[in-house]
Scaffold this active site. Structure first.
Site, PDB file in Angstrom:
ATOM      1  N   HIS A  92       0.827  -1.203   0.000  1.00 24.69           N
ATOM      2  CA  HIS A  92       0.000   0.000   0.000  1.00 24.69           C
ATOM      3  C   HIS A  92       0.861   1.253   0.000  1.00 24.69           C
ATOM      4  O   HIS A  92       2.081   1.192   0.169  1.00 24.69           O
ATOM      5  CB  HIS A  92      -0.895   0.011   1.244  1.00 24.69           C
ATOM      6  CG  HIS A  92      -0.105  -0.119   2.513  1.00 24.69           C
ATOM      7  ND1 HIS A  92       0.022  -1.326   3.186  1.00 24.69           N
ATOM      8  CD2 HIS A  92       0.637   0.775   3.225  1.00 24.69           C
ATOM      9  CE1 HIS A  92       0.789  -1.160   4.250  1.00 24.69           C
ATOM     10  NE2 HIS A  92       1.183   0.119   4.298  1.00 24.69           N
TER      11      HIS A  92
ATOM     12  N   ARG B  91      12.771  -8.158   4.890  1.00 21.62           N
ATOM     13  CA  ARG B  91      11.595  -8.511   5.690  1.00 21.62           C
ATOM     14  C   ARG B  91      10.407  -7.859   5.005  1.00 21.62           C
ATOM     15  O   ARG B  91      10.345  -6.639   4.862  1.00 21.62           O
ATOM     16  CB  ARG B  91      11.708  -7.991   7.119  1.00 21.62           C
ATOM     17  CG  ARG B  91      10.410  -8.212   7.917  1.00 21.62           C
ATOM     18  CD  ARG B  91      10.285  -7.224   9.073  1.00 21.62           C
ATOM     19  NE  ARG B  91       9.031  -7.407   9.779  1.00 21.62           N
ATOM     20  CZ  ARG B  91       7.894  -6.769   9.495  1.00 21.62           C
ATOM     21  NH1 ARG B  91       7.849  -5.875   8.508  1.00 21.62           N
ATOM     22  NH2 ARG B  91       6.808  -7.009  10.181  1.00 21.62           N
TER      23      ARG B  91
ATOM     24  N   ASP C  32       6.736  -6.588   4.742  1.00 18.31           N
ATOM     25  CA  ASP C  32       5.636  -6.158   5.595  1.00 18.31           C
ATOM     26  C   ASP C  32       4.296  -6.365   4.886  1.00 18.31           C
ATOM     27  O   ASP C  32       4.174  -6.087   3.688  1.00 18.31           O
ATOM     28  CB  ASP C  32       5.819  -4.677   5.933  1.00 18.31           C
ATOM     29  CG  ASP C  32       4.720  -4.145   6.820  1.00 18.31           C
ATOM     30  OD1 ASP C  32       4.709  -4.503   8.012  1.00 18.31           O
ATOM     31  OD2 ASP C  32       3.859  -3.390   6.322  1.00 18.31           O
TER      32      ASP C  32
ATOM     33  N   LYS D 150       0.667 -10.729   3.609  1.00 21.74           N
ATOM     34  CA  LYS D 150      -0.607 -11.449   3.606  1.00 21.74           C
ATOM     35  C   LYS D 150      -1.664 -10.693   2.810  1.00 21.74           C
ATOM     36  O   LYS D 150      -2.594 -11.291   2.254  1.00 21.74           O
ATOM     37  CB  LYS D 150      -1.103 -11.641   5.035  1.00 21.74           C
ATOM     38  CG  LYS D 150      -2.451 -12.359   5.130  1.00 21.74           C
ATOM     39  CD  LYS D 150      -2.875 -12.567   6.567  1.00 21.74           C
ATOM     40  CE  LYS D 150      -3.117 -11.258   7.266  1.00 21.74           C
ATOM     41  NZ  LYS D 150      -3.583 -11.469   8.659  1.00 21.74           N
ATOM     42  N   HIS D 151      -1.496  -9.391   2.709  1.00 19.90           N
ATOM     43  CA  HIS D 151      -2.477  -8.554   2.015  1.00 19.90           C
ATOM     44  C   HIS D 151      -2.171  -8.408   0.529  1.00 19.90           C
ATOM     45  O   HIS D 151      -2.897  -7.733  -0.193  1.00 19.90           O
ATOM     46  CB  HIS D 151      -2.534  -7.180   2.683  1.00 19.90           C
ATOM     47  CG  HIS D 151      -2.929  -7.260   4.122  1.00 19.90           C
ATOM     48  ND1 HIS D 151      -4.233  -7.409   4.523  1.00 19.90           N
ATOM     49  CD2 HIS D 151      -2.192  -7.260   5.253  1.00 19.90           C
ATOM     50  CE1 HIS D 151      -4.281  -7.477   5.848  1.00 19.90           C
ATOM     51  NE2 HIS D 151      -3.057  -7.400   6.310  1.00 19.90           N
TER      52      HIS D 151
ATOM     53  N   GLU E  26       6.328 -11.864   8.403  1.00 22.35           N
ATOM     54  CA  GLU E  26       5.509 -12.351   9.509  1.00 22.35           C
ATOM     55  C   GLU E  26       4.116 -12.711   9.039  1.00 22.35           C
ATOM     56  O   GLU E  26       3.464 -11.973   8.315  1.00 22.35           O
ATOM     57  CB  GLU E  26       5.431 -11.307  10.625  1.00 22.35           C
ATOM     58  CG  GLU E  26       4.869  -9.966  10.206  1.00 22.35           C
ATOM     59  CD  GLU E  26       4.767  -8.981  11.356  1.00 22.35           C
ATOM     60  OE1 GLU E  26       5.101  -9.348  12.491  1.00 22.35           O
ATOM     61  OE2 GLU E  26       4.350  -7.848  11.100  1.00 22.35           O
TER      62      GLU E  26
ATOM     63  N   GLY F   2      -0.892 -19.640  17.235  1.00 23.10           N
ATOM     64  CA  GLY F   2      -0.444 -20.999  17.472  1.00 23.10           C
ATOM     65  C   GLY F   2      -0.047 -21.663  16.174  1.00 23.10           C
ATOM     66  O   GLY F   2       0.014 -21.037  15.120  1.00 23.10           O
TER      67      GLY F   2
ATOM     68  N   HIS G 183       8.136  -5.902  17.133  1.00 23.13           N
ATOM     69  CA  HIS G 183       7.831  -4.476  17.290  1.00 23.13           C
ATOM     70  C   HIS G 183       6.338  -4.218  17.458  1.00 23.13           C
ATOM     71  O   HIS G 183       5.943  -3.227  18.068  1.00 23.13           O
ATOM     72  CB  HIS G 183       8.380  -3.671  16.118  1.00 23.13           C
ATOM     73  CG  HIS G 183       7.595  -3.787  14.854  1.00 23.13           C
ATOM     74  ND1 HIS G 183       7.845  -4.743  13.896  1.00 23.13           N
ATOM     75  CD2 HIS G 183       6.550  -3.063  14.376  1.00 23.13           C
ATOM     76  CE1 HIS G 183       7.001  -4.589  12.887  1.00 23.13           C
ATOM     77  NE2 HIS G 183       6.199  -3.585  13.146  1.00 23.13           N
TER      78      HIS G 183
END
Length: 474
Positions: free
Chosen positions: A117, A223, A225, A228-229, A252, A257, A323
């Site tokens: 974005h 990394r 960010d 997933k989107h 990430e 879990g 963070h």
């Protein structure tokens, strides 16, 4: 003024924000420790280069290198332009100096990357031109300075327009991957959200060029960010084999879990099945938090990967805090007691497998809710000693000897022994040295204290004081 959209206090949204889904050639995680210099000015990292190396770190992850404004930490995750590096934490010249200083000390630089974005500027304008006319005017007025900060392209022209974004609309179902990948991240109060980029050929090419420019500067890892989107198509198009060759790429996918947990199966498991890159080990983090909870058992850490509660060792980015946890209300319940956090660090730095990530922030006083708790954690005596153990044991196989509610004991071949006791009282375990490989009649010295153990018979009683970790080396 609504800027802090990505980091909403909505716990469901926060649970699902960050993700990674990358395709391409494999780049295995290593046993080298990463310092996450979160929100550090690039010049401050440069000043600490020698100390960072002496503390034992092999990698440093820096905050997003792009054009952004606003002093708040979350403003770094709202890009105005990816064609140059210029923000309150530093510019291209600062980053280049940082890379060279760390390279001199044998330390690699990783960059936090934001591609999903652009900045939410709906509070001051209605168009979707990036950068906006105000920023373009700043470029023109400071052309010599801007030229030095440019990564690629002609900055007299804009980069993206309304045709390069998905239609406006907020994510309504965070359990639906399609919904999550197409619509915008929004806050409350009729917020319009972060403009979500559409993966056209043009957009993808700009993003590839951006990553290649960082790679050309000497960046060795990404990394990613909010991946997933991004759609699977966009990820596969942007992260080509050429872009990721020789790079450590990870991100990430937040879950609560591992196997059996909904978000693990909907988001993290597909990533694991379709890529060979690293990911934050949220399943292991959940196991750690459970093990160190009041009624939890350290047996949860005996072999969590065997039960799907930890990622494969060669793909895991291990941690005790990220963070997002201290900086967002929706995640602060995951902050561990300081003593337990230190014991958890002994676990992730003592064990075999995974790439430990050590979080150390530089937040302004008005954004720091914890009185500098993590500001200098990277260089504290106990952390340096644990990293020293980690580096000495690299490549040494781990064997778990014992676990119960209070205690976990494991060895690193004959060269190291780790004992962690989370309970208040001293606990003991008798090691059968005929079943394990240890050297006799020599001192195993604890990295964290002046204590040592010398094995002189088959059965050796190991006692660990309450709320203590021991990290013995031969």
């Amino acid at each position: 003024m609504k800027l802090n959209l990505k980091f909403t206090s909505n716990p469901i949204m926060k649970l699902l924000l960050g993700a990674m889904f990358i395709s391409g050639t494999i780049t295995n995680a290593s046993a080298d420790t990463i310092l996450h210099a979160f929100n550090w000015k690039y010049s401050d990292v440069t000043l600490q280069a020698k100390n960072i190396a002496q503390a034992g770190y092999k990698k440093v992850l820096v905050s997003p290198p792009l054009k952004s404004s606003g002093k708040e930490w979350w403003a770094r995750y709202q890009p105005q332009d990816i064609r140059l590096i210029d923000s309150p934490i530093g510019n291209k010249e600062d980053l280049q100096a940082l890379i060279l200083a760390l390279k001199k000390e044998g330390v690699d630089v990783y960059a936090d990357i934001v591609l999903n974005h652009m900045a939410n500027e709906s509070w001051k304008r209605d168009d979707l031109n990036y950068p906006g006319s105000e920023v373009l005017a700043q470029y023109s007025a400071n052309s010599e300075y801007i030229k030095k900060q440019t990564l690629f392209s002609d900055l007299s022209k804009g980069l993206f327009s309304s045709a390069d974004f998905h239609p406006p609309g907020c994510i309504t179902n965070y359990e639906d991957p399609g919904d999550v990948q197409y619509w915008r991240l929004c806050g409350g109060d009729n917020d319009k959200g972060l403009p979500d980029l559409d993966p056209s050929d043009y957009v993808v090419q700009q993003q590839r060029t951006y990553l290649q420019a960082l790679k050309n500067m000497g960046v060795k890892g990404f990394r990613i960010d909010a991946v997933k989107h991004m759609s699977d198509y966009q990820v596969s198009q942007v992260f080509t084999p050429e872009i990721i060759a020789g790079m450590h790429v990870f991100g990430e996918v937040i879950t609560t879990g591992g196997k059996g947990e909904s978000n693990y199966h909907k988001f993290l498991e597909p990533y694991l099945n379709n890529t060979n890159h690293g990911a934050y080990d949220f399943p292991l983090f959940a196991s750690i938090r459970s093990a160190f909870s009041y009624n939890g058992s350290m047996s949860l850490l005996h072999d969590p990967e065997a039960y799907g509660q930890a990622l494969p060792n060669n793909r895991a980015i291990t941690f005790t805090i990220t963070h997002d946890i201290p900086t967002n209300d929706g995640f602060r319940y995951q902050i561990m007691d300081p003593i337990n956090e230190n014991l958890a660090y002994a676990y992730i730095l003592g064990r075999d497998g995974g790439t430990p990530l050590i979080y150390s922030d530089a937040l302004p006083d008005n954004e720091d809710k914890d009185n500098g708790r993590w500001e200098n954690v990277w260089n504290r005596d106990y952390m340096v000693k644990m990293i020293s153990f980690h580096n000495e044991m690299k490549g040494k196989q781990m064997t778990t000897l014992y676990s119960d509610k209070c205690m976990l004991i494991f060895q690193r071949e004959k060269n190291g022994l780790v004992g962690i006791n989370k309970c208040a009282e001293e606990r003991s375990y008798t090691i059968d040295t005929y079943k394990t490989e240890f050297n006799w009649n020599v001192a195993y010295k604890d990295k964290l204290s002046d204590h040592s153990e010398t094995i002189t018979s088959r059965y050796h009683k190991l006692s660990i004081p309450g709320k203590t970790a021991r990290m013995f080396v031969l």
